[in-house]
Scaffold this motif. Sequence first.
Motif, PDB file in Angstrom:
ATOM      1  N   LYS A  27      -0.918  -1.375  -4.173  1.00 46.67           N
ATOM      2  CA  LYS A  27      -2.391  -0.746  -4.017  1.00 46.67           C
ATOM      3  C   LYS A  27      -2.200   0.635  -3.726  1.00 46.67           C
ATOM      4  CE  LYS A  27      -6.627  -0.721  -1.535  1.00 46.67           C
ATOM      5  NZ  LYS A  27      -7.537  -1.527  -0.608  1.00 46.67           N
ATOM      6  N   LEU A  28      -2.350   1.654  -4.819  1.00 48.38           N
ATOM      7  CA  LEU A  28      -2.290   2.998  -4.439  1.00 48.38           C
ATOM      8  C   LEU A  28      -3.410   3.626  -3.766  1.00 48.38           C
ATOM      9  CD1 LEU A  28      -0.685   4.248  -8.019  1.00 48.38           C
ATOM     10  CD2 LEU A  28       0.482   3.917  -5.819  1.00 48.38           C
ATOM     11  N   HIS A  36       6.515   9.588  -4.687  1.00 45.32           N
ATOM     12  CA  HIS A  36       6.769   8.269  -4.444  1.00 45.32           C
ATOM     13  C   HIS A  36       6.919   7.380  -5.931  1.00 45.32           C
ATOM     14  CE1 HIS A  36       4.228   8.293  -0.499  1.00 45.32           C
ATOM     15  NE2 HIS A  36       5.663   8.273  -0.138  1.00 45.32           N
ATOM     16  N   GLU A  37       7.155   8.322  -6.859  1.00 48.55           N
ATOM     17  CA  GLU A  37       7.428   7.616  -8.232  1.00 48.55           C
ATOM     18  C   GLU A  37       8.697   6.719  -8.341  1.00 48.55           C
ATOM     19  OE1 GLU A  37       8.089  10.727 -11.116  1.00 48.55           O
ATOM     20  OE2 GLU A  37       5.876  11.332 -11.018  1.00 48.55           O
ATOM     21  N   ILE A  46       7.682   3.616  -6.042  1.00 51.61           N
ATOM     22  CA  ILE A  46       6.527   2.628  -6.960  1.00 51.61           C
ATOM     23  C   ILE A  46       7.479   1.754  -7.984  1.00 51.61           C
ATOM     24  CG2 ILE A  46       4.584   2.767  -8.690  1.00 51.61           C
ATOM     25  CD1 ILE A  46       3.730   5.355  -6.967  1.00 51.61           C
ATOM     26  N   LEU A  61       0.779   5.525  -0.748  1.00 50.02           N
ATOM     27  CA  LEU A  61      -0.010   6.883  -1.081  1.00 50.02           C
ATOM     28  C   LEU A  61       0.444   7.374  -2.458  1.00 50.02           C
ATOM     29  CD1 LEU A  61       0.418   9.201   2.136  1.00 50.02           C
ATOM     30  CD2 LEU A  61      -1.858   8.583   0.796  1.00 50.02           C
ATOM     31  N   ASP A  62      -0.510   7.508  -3.259  1.00 53.89           N
ATOM     32  CA  ASP A  62      -0.523   8.106  -4.669  1.00 53.89           C
ATOM     33  C   ASP A  62      -0.047   9.558  -4.635  1.00 53.89           C
ATOM     34  OD1 ASP A  62      -0.459   8.289  -7.358  1.00 53.89           O
ATOM     35  OD2 ASP A  62      -2.537   7.998  -7.750  1.00 53.89           O
ATOM     36  N   ARG A  63       1.347   9.719  -4.693  1.00 52.50           N
ATOM     37  CA  ARG A  63       1.945  11.014  -4.663  1.00 52.50           C
ATOM     38  C   ARG A  63       3.043  11.041  -5.548  1.00 52.50           C
ATOM     39  NH1 ARG A  63      -2.250  11.439  -2.191  1.00 52.50           N
ATOM     40  NH2 ARG A  63      -2.524  12.426  -0.086  1.00 52.50           N
ATOM     41  N   GLY A  97      -5.437   7.415  -2.321  1.00 53.45           N
ATOM     42  CA  GLY A  97      -5.472   8.835  -2.357  1.00 53.45           C
ATOM     43  C   GLY A  97      -5.118   9.463  -0.965  1.00 53.45           C
ATOM     44  N   ASP A 114      -3.381   7.096   4.922  1.00 56.51           N
ATOM     45  CA  ASP A 114      -2.498   5.897   5.245  1.00 56.51           C
ATOM     46  C   ASP A 114      -2.523   5.548   6.728  1.00 56.51           C
ATOM     47  OD1 ASP A 114      -1.168   8.168   6.583  1.00 56.51           O
ATOM     48  OD2 ASP A 114       0.863   7.718   5.558  1.00 56.51           O
ATOM     49  N   CYS A 155       0.994  -1.300   0.021  1.00 58.92           N
ATOM     50  CA  CYS A 155       0.030  -0.038   0.032  1.00 58.92           C
ATOM     51  C   CYS A 155       0.863   1.341   0.092  1.00 58.92           C
ATOM     52  CB  CYS A 155      -1.062  -0.037   1.347  1.00 58.92           C
ATOM     53  SG  CYS A 155      -2.024   1.499   1.260  1.00 58.92           S
TER      54      CYS A 155
END
Length: 321
Positions: free
Chosen positions: A184-185, A169-170, A173, A164-166, A187, A190, A162
């Motif tokens: 699992k991203l 975090h590229e 990821i 956070l889709d930020r 939004g 957390d 899991c």
Amino acid sequence: MDRNLALEVVRVTEAAALSSARLMGRGDEKACDQAAVDAMRKAFDAVRVRGTVVIGEGERDEAPMLFIGEQVGCGDGESPEVDIALDPLEGTTICATGRGNSISVIAIAERGKFLHAPDTYMEKIAVGPKARGAIDLRKSPTENLRRIADAMGRYVEDLTVCILDRPRHEKLIREVREAGARIKLIGDGDVAGAVATCFEETGVDVLMGVGGAPEGVLAAAAIRCVGGDFQGRLKPRNEGEIERALTMGVKDIEKIFMLEELAAGNVMFAATGITSGDFLKGVRYTGDGAVTHSVVMRSTTGTVRYIESHHRFDQKPNYGW
């Protein structure tokens, strides 16, 4: 702390959830958060503790209620003195947009047992009981995934991480994908993501990435109760946040905080779902009332209780919903 205190506190998270859920999906983040704060503060007036907020909505000049240092509860001289970490609405954006995993959450500990985390970022890694002792923030995400997989008797490809889709975090990821794990991203929210690692039915095995430091303390409190593991390291964004951390008692900005350093002693945790997520259902209104789904946990016994409450609005105090 009396074990019944956990059941008293869940009424407070229920009040905040019921109030903020009225505004779910209406696009007003400020109104959602304010509704939760107002209801939680009012509900605390019925809890017999002498509580001090150590993780809250911010400083007094930023948060008129539930600010750091605020005294809550209606306890007298014989009532327990406790420190309180709280987030009336964890996942403000996802509540305002009608997405899943927003919760209202409170953790309670004996005085001085929570890290007084500054309002900055924290690098985090969280796992459930099967991977306890396998994580190490000094190692790469790839190495941590291998250690976690070994501890759980799985392949890395079996793990779900899991994150956070930020944009920050590229790189993380990309590395997790190259290691072969699933992702699992999310939004927002957390705390819920970290706690989900401790419950197999959620399908989440690991939480990685950088999120809020106060939320890290809340997650650590919950994970303490169920035997999982968590490590965190502060990631201040500027000199002002470094100074704030030092003022709050953090002596080493680079320190990796272990689970028991974030939330020690006798810890209680309560959360109520606002919108449905990985391990809690959201508030459902019924016309004459509502149904809430909560979890209550204690570190002393490791007991986890799920509570489904049916509220009748014509027969209970009004906390603002």
